[in-house]
Motif scaffolding. Structure first.
Motif, mmCIF file in Angstrom:
data_model
loop_
_atom_site.group_PDB
_atom_site.id
_atom_site.type_symbol
_atom_site.label_atom_id
_atom_site.label_comp_id
_atom_site.label_asym_id
_atom_site.label_seq_id
_atom_site.Cartn_x
_atom_site.Cartn_y
_atom_site.Cartn_z
ATOM 1 N N LEU B 66 0.821 -1.218 0.000
ATOM 2 C CA LEU B 66 0.000 0.000 0.000
ATOM 3 C C LEU B 66 0.854 1.266 0.000
ATOM 4 O O LEU B 66 0.383 2.332 -0.385
ATOM 5 C CB LEU B 66 -0.948 -0.019 1.204
ATOM 6 N N ASN B 67 2.131 1.163 0.415
ATOM 7 C CA ASN B 67 3.037 2.314 0.386
ATOM 8 C C ASN B 67 3.742 2.486 -0.962
ATOM 9 O O ASN B 67 4.521 3.433 -1.135
ATOM 10 C CB ASN B 67 4.101 2.188 1.486
ATOM 11 N N GLN B 68 3.486 1.576 -1.912
ATOM 12 C CA GLN B 68 4.143 1.694 -3.215
ATOM 13 C C GLN B 68 3.481 2.794 -4.048
ATOM 14 O O GLN B 68 2.287 3.064 -3.904
ATOM 15 C CB GLN B 68 4.064 0.360 -3.985
ATOM 16 N N PRO B 69 4.246 3.412 -4.944
ATOM 17 C CA PRO B 69 3.669 4.405 -5.858
ATOM 18 C C PRO B 69 2.884 3.709 -6.973
ATOM 19 O O PRO B 69 2.934 2.483 -7.099
ATOM 20 C CB PRO B 69 4.907 5.100 -6.428
ATOM 21 N N ALA B 70 2.186 4.504 -7.779
ATOM 22 C CA ALA B 70 1.540 3.975 -8.978
ATOM 23 C C ALA B 70 2.619 3.535 -9.965
ATOM 24 O O ALA B 70 3.599 4.253 -10.182
ATOM 25 C CB ALA B 70 0.660 5.042 -9.603
ATOM 26 N N LEU B 71 2.438 2.339 -10.535
ATOM 27 C CA LEU B 71 3.436 1.788 -11.453
ATOM 28 C C LEU B 71 2.710 1.089 -12.598
ATOM 29 O O LEU B 71 1.549 0.679 -12.452
ATOM 30 C CB LEU B 71 4.353 0.807 -10.706
ATOM 31 N N THR B 75 5.099 -3.683 -14.635
ATOM 32 C CA THR B 75 5.907 -3.718 -13.410
ATOM 33 C C THR B 75 5.247 -4.608 -12.368
ATOM 34 O O THR B 75 5.925 -5.408 -11.703
ATOM 35 C CB THR B 75 6.083 -2.294 -12.854
ATOM 36 N N TRP B 76 3.906 -4.503 -12.236
ATOM 37 C CA TRP B 76 3.214 -5.330 -11.245
ATOM 38 C C TRP B 76 3.227 -6.799 -11.640
ATOM 39 O O TRP B 76 3.382 -7.682 -10.787
ATOM 40 C CB TRP B 76 1.787 -4.820 -11.025
ATOM 41 N N LYS B 107 -2.834 0.506 -7.570
ATOM 42 C CA LYS B 107 -1.497 1.098 -7.721
ATOM 43 C C LYS B 107 -1.095 1.202 -9.179
ATOM 44 O O LYS B 107 0.088 1.086 -9.515
ATOM 45 C CB LYS B 107 -0.467 0.221 -6.983
#
Lengths: 439, 110
Positions: B66-71, B75-76, B107
């Motif tokens: 949940l702390n990751q940026p939009a990617l 990438t996911w 994200k």
């Protein structure tokens, strides 16, 4: 996470005690003394959000949050008091723990207190209990005699102490653009401590390294949750391991290590990134062939280019294990966006380190990097330590100002003016800039 | 207890021969037991989070994600494959698409 009944109380207190880092009275004293004028809560919060951190104005019922000055969201992080032997920390991940040190801690002294020292684990199986009477450090592999050393045997070896910065390879990863996956740290995945322990060389000599040894591999008590996942181990070249500087520490800042910082023993690799500073060190293996395990061959590798820098999307780059640290410097008493009184000399200070050698100079620019003025350096605690710097900057005109700080190390390496980029978010050391408003 | 005394004794003996002033102030090394927070908070999103809740929380807490940026989606997808292939996460192949869909929804870069 369990709801802590005290959390509401702490959240409410925050509205009345405007202190970055939440709650500790000592913080209030330290921070207030920097700003003798009476300040509104709002401007105080803006000022004391120290170098990129500020408390979000949160409702009384909410959890305590900090807002990191990352280039895109999410910027809010929970403040935690829930970890053993740890005070107020920024929560990046609960399990396995990733705890970041708030920047204001670095303003208070050149050594980072143990209870504020950042925490980073790879695997979630971390022993929550270590009995020093039964603990053994194993030394084996390409040696004349395998050893199983008790704590009392280790404590009876000649002692050394050393001040050294421990910094995560991915410190400041959250500032990478384009953004990359991984722990989204601001600048607080670093700390400086006085380490006490024994020389790795003395332990290796006791075992007797055989001719043909190439590397020494280190393993700790932590384990992966999934049994066939790669156990976290790291290796150093045999000459590096035996250079007399690499240590096995049993104390930091005159106390035994907090469990989350590697109790009872931690490898200290001065000047190198923390990935090599294996925590809960329990196993030392001398190798007669190169370590080609995942954690050396694939993870923690960097482009073999200046500043480990590539263009996003660039492929076919030779990769090498991350190694020596590079110089960095930070503002610790001024936050991004702080307002300061115009027409006065503004005290500015912070910390710097040289990487794998000492700090030569720390310079400050108030004209966008066209000219640089030297700052005054604090006491020298040795070439691997943080070094404090301070100066004053006259800000005569009202309006926006930018200050930049730049460290040059004793090898002549200077922080770059543009940021590096790589897919892992490693080795950031661009010159830091803080924007101020003089009013 | 006897072991503790031996350790403290050895430590005291070592101190007698120490030459460094500040090392002498070092207290004895004591056995340590702590409690670590469980980190068992679930991913939000109801049934859309079932796959990620069922497969990902054994090894790490949800806050990391949940702390990751939009990617980007790619990438996911790569991140989920890395968890399976490198870190040996026992993720059912039929859940992979749902996990990626959740990551892209919460994200993603769209």
């Amino acid at each position: 996470m369990k709801q802590n009944p005290n959390r509401n109380i702490r959240g409410r207190d925050l509205l009345h005690v405007p202190v970055a880092g939440a709650g500790a009275t000592a913080d209030a004293t330290a921070v207030t003394s920097l700003f003798p004028r009476v300040l509104s809560r709002r401007s105080m919060l803006r000022r004391i959000g120290l170098a990129g951190l500020s408390l979000a104005a949160v409702p009384a019922w909410a959890e305590e949050l900090v807002k990191l000055s990352l280039p895109s969201g999410p910027r809010e992080r929970e403040i935690t008091h829930d970890f053993p032997q740890k005070g107020t920390m920024i929560l990046q991940r609960t399990r396995p723990p990733l705890l970041e040190t708030p920047m204001e801690v670095f303003d208070r002294g050149v050594f980072t207190p143990n209870d504020r020292f950042y925490v980073r684990w790879h695997w979630a199986v971390i022993p929550n209990s270590v009995d020093v009477n039964t603990f053994r450090l194993s030394v084996h592999g390409h040696v004349n005699q395998s050893l199983s050393l008790s704590m009392s045997e280790i404590l009876s070896l000649p002692r050394v102490d050393l001040a050294a910065v421990n910094q995560c390879s991915g410190n400041s990863r959250g500032f990478f653009l384009p953004r990359v996956t991984g722990a989204q740290w601001a600048h607080g995945a670093m700390g400086n401590a006085k380490w006490t322990g024994v020389r790795l060389k003395d332990v290796l000599d006791r075992a007797g390294v055989k001719a043909g040894a190439i590397q020494v591999r280190f393993n700790g008590l932590d384990e992966p949750v999934v049994p066939d996942a790669p156990d976290f181990k790291k290796s150093l070249a045999i000459d590096h391991a035996g250079n007399g500087e690499v240590m096995i520490a049993f104390a930091m800042n005159d106390e035994q290590l907090p469990l989350l910082n590697g109790f009872p023993l931690r490898l200290i690799v001065p000047g190198w990134y923390s990935t090599y500073w294996v925590k809960m060190l329990s196993d030392i293996e001398v190798l007669d062939k190169p370590d080609d395990d995942y954690w050396m061959a694939l993870a923690y590798t960097i482009p073999d280019t200046p500043n480990a820098n590539i263009t996003p999307g660039q492929t076919g780059v030779k990769m090498v294990p991350i190694n020596r640290m590079v110089p960095r410097s930070f503002f610790t008493n001024l936050a991004e966006g702080a307002s300061v009184p115009a027409g006065t000399s503004v005290p500015v200070r912070g910390i710097a380190f040289g990487g794998d050698t000492g700090v030569a100079t720390v310079d400050l620019s108030s004209d966008g990097g066209r000219s640089w003025q030297p700052t005054a350096l604090g006491k020298d605690h040795g070439k691997y330590s943080f070094r404090q710097w301070e100066t004053t900057v006259p800000l005569s005109e009202k309006g926006s100002h930018s200050l930049m700080v730049r460290c040059t190390n004793l090898a002549g390496d200077v922080q770059p003016s543009s940021p590096n980029w790589n897919t892992s978010g490693f080795m950031r050391n661009v010159i830091e800039t803080v924007r101020l408003t003089a009013t | 207890m006897r072991g503790t005394i031996i350790v403290i004794g050895a430590f005291a003996a070592a101190l007698l021969f120490s030459t460094s002033a500040w090392v002498q102030q070092l207290p004895a090394i004591k056995s340590t037991t702590v409690d670590l927070p469980a980190g068992d908070r679930m991913f939000p999103g109801g049934s859309s989070a079932d796959a990620i809740n069922n497969n990902c929380l054994a090894c790490h807490s949800a806050d990391m994600v949940l702390n990751q940026p939009a990617l980007p989606r790619a990438t996911w997808e790569a991140e989920v494959r890395k968890m399976i292939n490198v870190y040996r996460a026992p993720i059912d192949e039929s859940d992979v698409a749902s996990i990626v869909a959740y990551l892209v929804k919460t994200k993603g870069e769209d």
